[in-house]
Structures are given as C-alpha cells and as structure tokens.
Design a protein around this motif. Structure first.
Motif, short mmCIF file in Angstrom:
data_model
loop_
_atom_site.label_atom_id
_atom_site.label_comp_id
_atom_site.label_asym_id
_atom_site.label_seq_id
_atom_site.Cartn_x
_atom_site.Cartn_y
_atom_site.Cartn_z
N ARG A 339 0.83 -1.21 0.00
CA ARG A 339 0.00 0.00 0.00
C ARG A 339 0.86 1.25 0.00
NH1 ARG A 339 -3.21 -3.22 3.56
NH2 ARG A 339 -2.20 -2.26 5.38
N ARG A 340 1.98 1.21 0.75
CA ARG A 340 2.88 2.36 0.77
C ARG A 340 3.42 2.66 -0.63
NH1 ARG A 340 8.53 0.92 2.78
NH2 ARG A 340 8.38 0.04 0.67
N ASP A 341 3.89 1.62 -1.33
CA ASP A 341 4.41 1.82 -2.67
C ASP A 341 3.34 2.39 -3.60
OD1 ASP A 341 6.91 1.05 -2.05
OD2 ASP A 341 6.92 -0.82 -3.20
N ALA A 342 2.12 1.86 -3.48
CA ALA A 342 1.03 2.33 -4.34
C ALA A 342 0.72 3.79 -4.08
CB ALA A 342 -0.22 1.47 -4.11
N ILE A 343 0.70 4.18 -2.81
CA ILE A 343 0.40 5.57 -2.47
C ILE A 343 1.50 6.50 -2.97
CG2 ILE A 343 0.15 7.18 -0.54
CD1 ILE A 343 -1.30 4.93 0.98
N PHE A 344 2.76 6.12 -2.76
CA PHE A 344 3.85 6.98 -3.19
C PHE A 344 3.89 7.09 -4.72
CE2 PHE A 344 5.44 6.71 1.12
CZ PHE A 344 6.13 7.90 1.28
N TYR A 345 3.66 5.99 -5.41
CA TYR A 345 3.62 6.02 -6.87
C TYR A 345 2.50 6.95 -7.36
CZ TYR A 345 3.06 4.38 -11.70
OH TYR A 345 2.94 4.30 -13.08
N THR A 346 1.32 6.81 -6.77
CA THR A 346 0.18 7.66 -7.14
C THR A 346 0.48 9.12 -6.86
OG1 THR A 346 -1.36 5.84 -6.68
CG2 THR A 346 -2.28 8.06 -6.78
N ALA A 347 1.09 9.39 -5.71
CA ALA A 347 1.43 10.78 -5.37
C ALA A 347 2.38 11.37 -6.40
CB ALA A 347 2.05 10.83 -3.97
N GLY A 348 3.37 10.59 -6.84
CA GLY A 348 4.30 11.08 -7.85
C GLY A 348 3.62 11.38 -9.16
N VAL A 349 2.72 10.48 -9.61
CA VAL A 349 2.02 10.69 -10.88
C VAL A 349 1.11 11.91 -10.80
CG1 VAL A 349 0.32 9.71 -12.45
CG2 VAL A 349 2.11 8.26 -11.52
N VAL A 350 0.28 11.97 -9.76
CA VAL A 350 -0.68 13.08 -9.64
C VAL A 350 0.05 14.41 -9.49
CG1 VAL A 350 -2.51 14.07 -8.21
CG2 VAL A 350 -2.50 11.62 -8.72
N LEU A 351 1.12 14.43 -8.67
CA LEU A 351 1.87 15.66 -8.49
C LEU A 351 2.46 16.14 -9.81
CD1 LEU A 351 3.08 17.82 -6.66
CD2 LEU A 351 5.03 16.31 -6.27
N ALA A 352 3.01 15.23 -10.60
CA ALA A 352 3.60 15.62 -11.88
C ALA A 352 2.54 16.19 -12.82
CB ALA A 352 4.30 14.43 -12.53
N CYS A 353 1.38 15.55 -12.91
CA CYS A 353 0.32 16.04 -13.80
C CYS A 353 -0.21 17.39 -13.35
CB CYS A 353 -0.82 15.01 -13.86
SG CYS A 353 -0.40 13.49 -14.72
N VAL A 354 -0.45 17.54 -12.04
CA VAL A 354 -0.95 18.82 -11.53
C VAL A 354 0.09 19.92 -11.71
CG1 VAL A 354 -1.71 20.04 -9.47
CG2 VAL A 354 -2.57 17.74 -9.94
N ALA A 355 1.36 19.60 -11.46
CA ALA A 355 2.41 20.60 -11.61
C ALA A 355 2.53 21.06 -13.06
CB ALA A 355 3.75 20.04 -11.12
N LEU A 356 2.50 20.12 -14.01
CA LEU A 356 2.57 20.50 -15.41
C LEU A 356 1.35 21.33 -15.81
CD1 LEU A 356 3.90 17.21 -17.04
CD2 LEU A 356 5.07 19.41 -16.96
N GLY A 357 0.16 20.93 -15.33
CA GLY A 357 -1.05 21.69 -15.63
C GLY A 357 -1.02 23.08 -15.03
N ALA A 358 -0.57 23.18 -13.76
CA ALA A 358 -0.51 24.49 -13.11
C ALA A 358 0.49 25.39 -13.81
CB ALA A 358 -0.13 24.31 -11.64
N LEU A 359 1.63 24.83 -14.23
CA LEU A 359 2.61 25.64 -14.94
C LEU A 359 2.05 26.13 -16.26
CD1 LEU A 359 5.45 26.78 -15.16
CD2 LEU A 359 6.21 24.58 -16.08
#
Length: 688
Positions: A339-359
């Motif tokens: 579960r930890r790996d899944a959460i960290f992987y999801t956080a990385g994906v979502v953060l990257a998409c939101v950061a690119l969109g916000a930029l």
C-alpha cells in the motif's frame, strides 16, 4: 408566476401601443403641431434642448432629455429587446432640412421572466443631428416642432407617453449640459466590421485595439429580432480584432449590421459599430462567455480519468508500469509495504500532472501562448527526455542498476520517483484520450482545471494503485523467477524505440547539427553507464565513476547544444495536395475562395498525429478525393511553440494536438473531426 404574467401583459400592451401609434401617424394631418397629446409625459418627462442656433451648411444637434419621475420607471433603446417600445419622432421641418440617425448612450439589460429588455434607468439623453442646407435662411425659419412618442415602464406596468416639443431657432442657445450628454453617447468605431450568419449564430469581427480593455462585454444589436436577446454571447480576442458570436433569432440576414458593444454593466461605457457582410476569422483567445459549449465538469473529469488509465498501454509508459508492478511480486513484502508503494507512486504521478497543468495555466495567465505537452516544444527538455530514455533503456537491458526504475523494492522514494517519471513521459500521448477534458481545462476556473489534471494523474496511477490495495490482484501476478529478468530485457525494446523516436524529434526541432551534438552527449552517458554497470557487478563503488565520465560530455553539451541549434523549419513536404502552412490569413483566404477546406494540426512528438498522417491523411484515396473536389488543405505544425496556432487551438476548445477541422464549401462553421481518422472518413467528406 405574477412576474411572468405581468411581463407578458406588458409585452402585449407594448404591441398594442405600437399599433396605436402607427395608426395615429397614418391619420395625422400635415401639421405636427395639430397632433393631440393623449398620454402626456408625467412618468418620464422629456425636454427638447438645442446645441445653439442652427447654422447654414452645418449639422445642428438637438437633444431629447428624459427624466423619470422615480427610479422604478425606465425608458427604452431603439431596439427594446423582447418587450417594450423604442422612441418614435414625427418632425415638422423646413424644406431641405434632414433628420439624421438618433444617437443613444450605452443601454442596460433587464431580464424579467425570460424576456430581455434593453432599457435606460434614471435620466438619459438621445441626440438627434439635423442637417441644415447651405442655402437655408435660418433667421426666417419658423420654430422646429417634433411630436415624440415613447414608452415608460416599471417591472409591473407600461404606460405610453407622448409630448409635443418645439424649438425657436431664433432664440436657441447652447445648453451647458450638451457637452456632458455628448460624452455619454457611445462613440462610433472609425472602421467598419464584418459579420456572417453561420448555422444558428451571428458572428461579428470588430476592429478593437488589443490594448483596449473590454471588461465584461455585451453586444446590443440594433437590427430587430436578428438575434436571441437572452442567448449566451461568446467573445474572443484575435490581435486587434474582437470576435463575437451570438445565437440567431427570427430575423433575416441584413445588408448592414449596427449596434452598441457595452464594456460592462457597471461602467456604462461602450462603442457603436457598423458591420458589413464579409469574412469573420476563427480562432482567438476566449475572453468572456464561451465560443462553444463546454462539456459538463463531471463528464470532463470522467474523460480525464479514463484517458489517464488508457495511457498505461502506451510504449513509453507500459514498460515502467509493468516492471514496477512485478516488483511487488518479487519483493514479497507485507500488505503495508504494498500500500505504501502504491500511495507513493500515485502521489508522484498526480503531483507531476498537476504541476505540469498548473505551470501551463500560469504561463497562459502571464500571456504566454502554450498548450498541454508544451514542454516537448522546448529543445532542452526533449534532449533531457532523450538522455532519460537512454538511461531507462540501459537499465532495462541490465547494463546497470538504478533503484528508481529497478525491479527491486527500494521503498517509497523509488515509487514516488517512478510515478514522476511515468507522468512526465506520458504527456505526449494524451491527445486522443484527453481532447475534451484538456480543452475544457483552458476555459474552466483554475481549481476545476487543476482537478482535471489530477484526474488524469489518478487514471494513470490507477492500475498500480489497485495492485497495492487489492491482494487478489497481486495474487494473480506470476511467481518470481528467472523469467522476470528476461521480461525486463524485453521491455528495453519499446523504451529503446522511444529513445530512437526522441532522436528523430531532436533533429526535427533543432536541426541535424543539434541532433549530432545531442548524440555525442548521449554517447558519453552510455559509456558512463557501462562503467557503472561493470563496477556494480564487481561490487565496487560505482557512481563517482559515472560523474567522472559523464560530466565532461555534459559540459560539452551545455556549450555546444545552444550553438548548434539551427531552428530549421519542422514542416514536412507532406504528400497530400501540398498543404499550405497555417496562418489566420491563409485560412481566411482559403475560405474566401469558396472551396472546401481541410485543416489539421500536428506535431512531430505527437504519436497519434503521426499515425493518423500515415494511415489516413496521406492515403491515395484521400488524395484523389480531395483533388477531385478542389479541397484546399492547410497544415499547422505545432512541434515548436507557435502562438498563432495555440490561440487558434484554444478558440476551438482544444488544449493540444491533434486537431482536424473540415470547412464545407461556402461554410464559415467548421466541423471538428474525430482524433482517430480513417481514409474512408476523409474521402467521404467532399460528398457531404
């Protein structure tokens, strides 16, 4: 219900008032002064004022100043809207004297029970110019007489008003209020605009400087019943042109269009305009309303989630996801670790998409014309992606070990980094799955737009997230064994193909010299990775050696890459009817020719674009059908940043490429084609 009934009664009463005034005018005697004042002006008083005495050969201005008895009463513009009555004037003038067009201030809107009224609240003034003949003897002219008929209304009742007004030309003086009243009149644009009726909408192009702040605009059309008065109006900026789109009403196409554009209900500022039939360009940056109907927010969120999920099968994402998923089976860790790996992987994906969109949204807000996957229009970013793809390929091929993308379970940091990587390399592939959602993100409020980017990331992370939280899914993964190493090496093939594609893209963006320089840097990185792998297999400290080998090549690239960048054109000599390069002028000229127009927007880094071009656009049957019908083809290359293309894409509700538009012969409204094309679909277009 009461408001609706009262509004309907007022509308009926206004219609009877119009009929009554018309019959009265037809029965009147030759002398205006003989007219009988039937209703008076007790609810909205009217005063006739002159701008000094008349002068032969010049224009003389008279002012009709209206003063309501209280704030609840209002008068009407020349086009009253869905209900009401404009002012009618009957003049008694000397021979040769001519009445000009009445000039009004910017009106206001009043919506009652779905009926839109164009009104004036409080005092207002209408100026009427009188053209005096050059040979007029103004000293012997009799007093000027005018019979005024108009309507006074509240929200519940309407009352006809009339008044017999007179100006003694011999005693006329300049009223000191004239200057203020002139300033309140909407000034006329010094250039004529264009208008066109397309489908169910009136489209207008008004020459307004880009530096002019238009606030929250609204257009009042003077032509009666031409447009829907309650319909949503859309506005877009295209350099020094304001584009307007208004739903049509019951009127017919006029020979000339006139009206007033308001710059906001609070300012009472605006300009008058006149427009003639002509070409109205498309594109532009939406500034108010919407030039097209947006998809519902929930539909856009579902589309973003589904699009992200489908991205997992793309060749640059699938190897990363599959190896990361198999790492769960190999590690054999606890439920908490999965579960930890899944959460960290999801956080990385979502953060990257939101950061690119916000930029992207921040750059657009600052005036920079960019779209989704904008980072791939930057040569330095593409070179960095190339180096990254080579590193991942080498890792999958077993040349060296890198924890972030290795098959081992190295903790949350590894999963987070893998998520960042997967999202970053997936953005070029979002086109066919994310068209509506990404287009909506450009026009929706920022919080909702960022939610769309987060939904995209969540969809991309969903398979690994499910594996981490659903033990039954993990149990179906193959048991660990030697096959996993072979599988990882097989996954090096699609990643290697991705690296080769990026080499080609580097050459397309920066030219051959730029690409050769980038290959020198890549060569240095590969040598360094071989050294690292050899040291790792012998159990020695490896990464300092990587720096010693790779840093000189990196420094070489830092100086040589900018110097070798040629900025050569990325446009291909495409094989379909020798397309024109996109520009607003080229599109306008092509549509003016009367021929059907096919326009497509592409980029060398867009996988879907290239597939469509190979399997559909460049097929012989499409070429033959287009040539037989005389289709004009236009190609927009968005491989590198192009502000004109970005503005046009935004106006069409698209955040990126591909985009395919078909203009039938003689039509101003394009048909937006699917993002996945077939030869049959294109070949059939000229027969529609």
């Amino acid at each position: 219900m009461v408001a609706r009934i009262s509004a309907q009664l007022r509308s009926v009463f206004a219609a009877f008032a119009v009929l009554f005034f018309a019959l009265g005018a037809s029965l009147m005697s030759a002398s205006v002064s003989a007219q009988e004042v039937r209703f008076g002006d007790e609810n909205i008083a009217v005063e006739l004022v002159a701008d000094g005495p008349p002068v032969a050969g010049e224009e003389w201005t008279l002012a009709f100043h209206f003063t309501p008895i209280s704030r609840e009463w209002h008068g009407y513009w020349s086009n009253p809207g869905d209900a009401g009555l404009g002012m009618g004037l009957t003049w008694e003038l000397p021979e040769g004297w001519e009445v000009g067009e009445a000039l009004y201030p910017v009106p206001q809107r009043l919506l009652i029970s779905e009926l839109m009224n164009h009104i004036y609240e409080g005092e207002y003034t209408v100026l009427v110019p009188i053209r005096v003949p050059e040979n007029a003897d103004v000293s012997t002219v009799d007093p000027i007489t005018v019979f005024a008929e108009y309507l006074a209304c509240t929200d519940a009742i309407c009352v006809p008003q009339d008044a017999l007004l007179e100006i003694d030309t011999a005693r006329a003086i300049t009223d000191p209020r004239i200057g203020r009243w002139r300033a309140e009149i909407a000034p006329l644009l010094d250039q004529t605009g264009n208008f066109a009726l397309t489908g169910d909408a009136l489209r207008i192009a008004l020459p307004l400087p880009a530096a002019l702040e238009v606030g929250e605009p609204h257009v009042f059309i003077e032509n009666i019943d031409l447009v829907s008065y309650t319909g949503e109006q859309g506005f877009a900026r295209l350099d020094d042109t304001l584009l307007v789109e208004i739903p049509l009403g019951a009127g017919i196409a006029p020979e000339e269009l006139s009206g007033i554009i308001s710059f906001g209900s609070e300012t009472a500022e605006g300009v008058r305009f006149v427009a003639a039939p002509g070409l109205v360009p498309t594109g532009g940056e939406p500034i108010a309303g919407s030039m097209r109907e947006l998809p519902s927010v929930w539909l856009a969120l579902v589309g973003a989630l589904a699009g992200g999920l489908l991205l997992n099968i793309m060749p640059c994402v699938f190897p990363i996801l599959s190896l990361k998923a198999l790492s769960l089976a190999k590690a054999g860790g606890s439920e908490a670790e999965a579960r930890r790996d899944a959460i960290f992987y999801t956080a990385g994906v979502v953060l990257a998409c939101v950061a690119l969109g916000a930029l992207m949204l921040a750059l657009r807000a600052a005036g920079t014309q960019v779209g989704w996957a904008f980072q791939l229009q930057e040569p330095g970013v593409v070179v960095a992606l190339l180096v990254l793809a080579v590193i991942i390929t080498a890792n999958f091929g077993g040349i060296f070990e890198l924890p972030t993308v290795s098959t081992g379970n190295s903790g949350g940091a590894s999963s987070f980094g893998t998520g960042l990587l997967a999202a970053f390399v997936a953005t070029p592939c979002t086109g066919p799955f994310m068209a509506a959602a990404m287009g909506a993100a450009l026009l929706l409020p920022e919080p909702i737009a960022l939610a769309l980017f987060a939904a995209l990331g969540l969809g991309l992370a969903l398979p690994f997230l499910a594996l981490g939280f659903v033990p039954a899914l993990r149990s179906k993964l193959p048991a660990p064994g030697p096959w996993m190493e072979r599988f990882r090496q097989i996954m090096a093939i699609p990643m290697g193909l991705t690296a080769f594609a990026l080499i080609w893209l580097v050459s397309r963006i920066g030219g051959q010299g730029f690409a050769l320089t980038a290959l020198v840097v890549v060569f240095g990185v590969v040598i360094a990775l071989f050294v690292v792998g050899k040291l790792q297999r012998s159990g020695k400290l490896a990464w300092p050696a990587f720096g010693l080998v790779a840093v000189p090549f990196a420094l070489f690239g830092a100086f040589a890459l900018p110097a070798s960048y040629s900025g050569a054109s990325t446009a291909d000599a495409a094989s379909i009817h020798e397309p024109l390069a996109f520009s607003e002028g080229a599109l306008t000229e092509a549509r003016a020719s009367g021929a059907p127009v096919f326009i497509w927007f592409t980029a060398d880094w867009c996988v879907t674009c290239k597939v469509n071009e190979r399997v559909a656009i460049e097929q012989e049957e499409v070429r033959a059908a287009f040539e037989a019908a005389g289709v004009v083809t236009i190609r927009g290359d968005w491989t590198r940043r192009d502000e004109a293309i970005t503005r046009f894409l935004t106006a069409q509700g698209a955040a990126g490429v591909p985009l395919y538009l078909w203009y039938p012969a003689g039509s101003d409204a394009p048909e937006q084609l699917p993002q996945v094309l077939t030869p049959g679909l294109l070949a059939d277009l000229p027969q529609k």
